[in-house]
Design a protein around this motif. Structure first.
Motif, mmCIF file in Angstrom:
data_model
loop_
_atom_site.group_PDB
_atom_site.id
_atom_site.type_symbol
_atom_site.label_atom_id
_atom_site.label_comp_id
_atom_site.label_asym_id
_atom_site.label_seq_id
_atom_site.Cartn_x
_atom_site.Cartn_y
_atom_site.Cartn_z
ATOM 1 N N CYS A 71 4.113 -1.970 0.329
ATOM 2 C CA CYS A 71 2.801 -1.782 -0.312
ATOM 3 C C CYS A 71 2.838 -0.620 -1.305
ATOM 4 N N HIS A 126 1.830 -4.844 11.526
ATOM 5 C CA HIS A 126 0.697 -4.040 11.983
ATOM 6 C C HIS A 126 0.585 -4.200 13.490
ATOM 7 N N LYS A 156 -1.671 6.550 -0.157
ATOM 8 C CA LYS A 156 -2.293 5.514 -0.991
ATOM 9 C C LYS A 156 -3.789 5.531 -0.685
ATOM 10 N N CYS A 182 -1.593 -6.222 -3.384
ATOM 11 C CA CYS A 182 -2.144 -6.157 -2.023
ATOM 12 C C CYS A 182 -2.570 -7.548 -1.542
ATOM 13 N N ARG A 183 -2.320 -7.829 -0.258
ATOM 14 C CA ARG A 183 -2.677 -9.128 0.331
ATOM 15 C C ARG A 183 -3.862 -9.025 1.291
ATOM 16 N N ARG A 184 -4.478 -7.865 1.379
ATOM 17 C CA ARG A 184 -5.661 -7.666 2.235
ATOM 18 C C ARG A 184 -5.363 -8.166 3.654
ATOM 19 N N CYS A 185 -4.397 -7.508 4.276
ATOM 20 C CA CYS A 185 -3.799 -8.030 5.511
ATOM 21 C C CYS A 185 -4.664 -7.820 6.747
HETATM 22 S S1 SF4 Z 1 -3.693 -4.758 3.242
HETATM 23 FE FE1 SF4 Z 1 -1.547 -5.496 3.431
HETATM 24 S S2 SF4 Z 1 -0.705 -5.572 1.353
HETATM 25 FE FE2 SF4 Z 1 -2.626 -4.406 1.267
HETATM 26 S S3 SF4 Z 1 -1.925 -2.325 1.415
HETATM 27 FE FE3 SF4 Z 1 -2.427 -2.955 3.527
HETATM 28 S S4 SF4 Z 1 -0.506 -3.784 4.378
HETATM 29 FE FE4 SF4 Z 1 -0.239 -3.586 2.152
#
Ligand code: SF4
Length: 424
Positions: A12, A25, A189, A259-262
């Motif tokens: 990321c 995660h 971040k 970002c994939r909004r994990c």
């Molecule tokens: S939501 Fe997923 S892709 Fe976005 S910063 Fe967090 S871990 Fe990375």
């Protein structure tokens, strides 16, 4: 921190690595200290992908067992993150215990935490000590008047703030957290969730402010409108708006655009999520009993009258300590519990006082003390019924979870003498 760790292996923070480095995660943080107007953690559909969603919540020991199985099957995992489903620092015991266990068992992993930062400042020194390399802080507003539309309340210990005051308290904690993390050499971040009509005019100001705090990269993310939230009917920002906002924000900070909004239980490469595939492993882990220290001769019991396990951990003023004797059991002594109050220290003192016990049989226990005691080797086992039945199972190695009652959050007994803020 292990100097051999390659900080660029975070997919990321470093876009170049997202095709070959993966993340996992670990969903060990169920509680939250902030009510965001876009968040609903009630849904756990395996097909839904957004922050706050998970198929299961794990204890720290379960999480590390799960991690080892996943890494064996997906060796491209290079980052272990804690991102909910609540906030990691609203669950500090579970979060820090998990990070500690991962660092011990998988020293090659980068460690990452994603947080609103409300509870982070008092724990700043713990993170570099555990080898945490990356932290994401979500900052949606740097003006309390804007933040008041995004946060219904913020809970700080026993105090609940609302409206602009909640947003102001949160903002100050975020400033302390980001500047404190940077002072400790941790990569930061900032995620900024764009809510059209609420903070889309404000994103450049967020970028300018967090750049001044020292943040390394900004992730401008679109709102995921979610049923059951005050912002459910706000439309998701389109790609054109996000492009414009990122271009504006880039004047102040490098932008994350992949970002994939994990989910809070995401696994795999960013472009090749395997959380659905690993969901059965996650479920198995959630049902796994913690390992018992069989080298410890005793088992502690919370009981009112000496026949039944019928006291919550927090209400017991003393614990019976039992040993095996021949085919039966011997009551060794009654041991006083530390007095109520003192937060996590109370449970650390209890773990020391029961240091010769492999388990403590209780009618209920909160998640905070469960994590502390389990890490110290005194596994809390929730059960109802005769003491002898519990002792018999624990001493003969029978899976003690057969006595566990269905847990629905904290099951404090009516007479719990805790400090009123739960067992944690
Ligand atoms: S939501 Fe997923 S892709 Fe976005 S910063 Fe967090 S871990 Fe990375």
């Amino acid at each position: 921190m292990n100097p051999a760790l390659d900080l660029n292996r975070h997919p990321c923070f470093h876009a170049e690595s997202h095709g070959h480095c993966g993340r996992i995660h670990l969903p060990v943080a169920p509680r939250c200290n902030l009510k965001c107007a876009y968040c609903n953690r009630r849904y756990n559909c395996v097909n839904e992908s957004r922050p706050g969603v998970t198929s299961a919540v794990l204890s720290p020991h379960q999480a590390v067992g799960y991690l080892e199985r996943v890494v064996a099957a997906e060796p491209r995992i290079s980052v272990v993150g804690i991102a909910g489903p609540g906030d990691p620092f609203a669950n500090p015991d579970e979060t820090l215990t998990t990070l500690r266990l991962v660092r011990e068992r998988c020293p090659e992993m980068l460690l990452c935490v994603a947080t609103n930062a409300l509870g982070l400042p008092p724990l700043l020194d713990e993170l570099p000590a555990l080898g945490v390399t990356h932290v994401t802080v979500t900052v949606n507003a740097v003006d309390p008047a804007v933040g008041a539309s995004l946060y219904a309340w913020a809970r700080d210990g026993k105090v609940i703030y609302r409206g602009p005051e909640a947003a102001a308290v949160l903002l100050e904690r975020q400033r302390l957290a980001v500047t404190g993390l940077k002072a400790r050499g941790i990569l930061v971040k900032v995620n900024c969730i764009v809510v059209p009509g609420v903070n889309d005019h404000h994103v450049a100001e967020v970028a300018r402010t967090v750049a001044g705090w020292g943040a390394d990269v900004l992730n401008v993310m679109g709102l995921v409108p979610t049923a059951g939230t005050p912002l459910a009917d706000v439309p998701e920002p389109g790609p054109e708006l996000l492009r414009e906002l990122r271009a504006e924000a880039e004047r102040f900070l490098p932008q994350m655009r992949h970002c994939r909004r994990c989910r809070a239980d995401a696994v795999g490469l960013l472009g090749e999520d395997r959380s659905g595939e690993f969901a059965p492993l996650l479920q198995e882990a959630a049902e796994a009993p913690p390992p018992l220290r069989t080298d410890r001769p005793h088992v502690a019991v919370a009981t009112r009258e000496g026949m039944l396990v019928n006291q919550h951990l927090g209400e017991a003023r003393s614990f019976q300590v039992w040993a095996r004797k021949g085919a039966g059991f011997l009551l060794v002594e009654e041991r006083p519990a530390p007095p109520p109050g003192g937060g996590p220290d109370r449970w650390r003192r209890l773990a020391e006082g029961l240091g010769d016990c492999r388990a403590v049989l209780v009618s209920g226990v909160g998640e905070g003390p469960r994590a502390i005691l389990t890490e110290a080797g005194v596994v809390p086992i929730e059960m109802d019924g005769f003491i002898e039945l519990g002792l018999s199972a624990v001493f003969s190695g029978v899976d003690p979870t057969r006595f566990r009652r269905r847990r629905a959050g904290c099951s404090r007994g009516p007479g719990c003498g805790g400090d009123g803020s739960g067992c944690g």
